[in-house]
Design a protein around this motif. Sequence first.
Motif, short mmCIF file in Angstrom:
data_model
loop_
_atom_site.label_atom_id
_atom_site.label_comp_id
_atom_site.label_asym_id
_atom_site.label_seq_id
_atom_site.Cartn_x
_atom_site.Cartn_y
_atom_site.Cartn_z
N VAL A 246 36.74 36.23 46.84
CA VAL A 246 36.26 35.73 45.33
C VAL A 246 35.48 36.67 44.21
CG1 VAL A 246 35.50 33.55 44.65
CG2 VAL A 246 36.62 33.41 46.52
N LEU A 247 34.79 37.63 44.75
CA LEU A 247 33.91 38.43 44.24
C LEU A 247 35.05 39.58 42.91
CD1 LEU A 247 31.01 39.37 42.99
CD2 LEU A 247 31.38 41.24 44.61
N VAL A 248 35.58 39.43 43.79
CA VAL A 248 36.76 40.84 42.99
C VAL A 248 37.54 39.90 41.52
CG1 VAL A 248 38.57 42.77 43.17
CG2 VAL A 248 36.97 42.64 44.65
N ILE A 249 38.09 38.91 42.16
CA ILE A 249 38.31 37.91 41.19
C ILE A 249 38.15 37.01 39.39
CG2 ILE A 249 39.85 35.66 40.42
CD1 ILE A 249 41.23 35.94 43.72
N ILE A 250 35.68 37.36 40.58
CA ILE A 250 35.54 36.95 39.30
C ILE A 250 35.10 38.14 38.49
CG2 ILE A 250 32.92 36.18 38.82
CD1 ILE A 250 33.20 34.60 41.36
N GLY A 251 35.56 39.44 39.03
CA GLY A 251 35.28 40.39 37.98
C GLY A 251 36.12 41.33 37.45
N ILE A 252 37.39 40.81 37.86
CA ILE A 252 38.60 40.85 37.16
C ILE A 252 38.76 40.04 36.30
CG2 ILE A 252 41.33 40.69 37.04
CD1 ILE A 252 41.15 41.55 40.00
N GLY A 253 38.15 38.91 36.28
CA GLY A 253 38.62 37.47 34.88
C GLY A 253 36.87 38.27 33.67
N GLU A 254 36.53 39.34 33.88
CA GLU A 254 35.01 39.60 33.01
C GLU A 254 35.27 41.11 32.53
OE1 GLU A 254 32.26 37.95 32.13
OE2 GLU A 254 32.76 36.40 33.35
N THR A 255 36.38 41.71 33.12
CA THR A 255 36.79 42.93 32.44
C THR A 255 38.44 42.65 31.71
OG1 THR A 255 37.96 43.46 35.01
CG2 THR A 255 35.88 43.96 34.04
N PRO A 256 38.31 43.14 30.86
CA PRO A 256 40.07 43.37 29.93
C PRO A 256 40.76 44.51 30.27
CG PRO A 256 38.33 44.90 28.95
CD PRO A 256 37.46 44.06 30.25
#
Length: 251
Positions: free
Chosen positions: A155-165
């Motif tokens: 979940v942490l990485v998925i949220i990070g993916i959503g924050e990075t283009p």
Amino acid sequence: MNFGSIFLSEALGTGVLALLGVGVVANVLLAKTKGFDGGWLLINFGWGLGVFGGVYVAYKTGGHLNPAVTIGILSSGADEYAPGIGVTVGNTIAYLLGQVLGAFLGAIVAYLAYKKHFDAEEDAGKKLGVFATGPEIRSYAWNFVTEVIATFILVLVIIGIGETPTGLGPLAAALLVVGIGASLGGPTGYAINPARDLGPRLAHAVLPVHRKAKDTNASGRKNNDWAYAWVPVLGPLVGGALAGVVSTLAF
């Protein structure tokens, strides 16, 4: 989007995830399949590609496919689950119900695809293993810890993916699931998704997969391992919630 649209989108996406994920486990475990004994990495890639397809199908709702992801976004304090979908009680329920039902139905379709192989398989433990996760060394507390850790990373990485283009979207999520399976999946089979375990476990409970199996109990009933079933539900929910909180500090 309204309740019904959110529910349908997540149900279809999670159904694709479960169909391909349960299907790859069936291909590796069940007797007389083309992929019999294909190994752990084949299972990892099958689940990862199930995520890849499922996220595309559920693109309108952000392709959560997982209550831990939904709860992680909720605990991060976000205003929206996906563009145009607010974080509300009703929308949260639509996500969670759609995910569990989709996983249940996807597992049933996978069973239909492998019906004759289920009939040919004598080992009831393998049949349950197609649908639900289980520990290699049973220790409920440590199994719980494993699921918390693995889901926290997811979940942490998925949220990070959503924050990075990056533009990788579903591919990044798919590769992440493959990596978690390869690195952290050994102890428990990496449920990392309450719907992924609960929906198919319920499907196993209602499907006639016990026929010809040697290790049903004296009454002929299947062993669904309900004693363990709380671990792959609560562990991922806790891991997802923690990841959401930490994401507010990290991103």
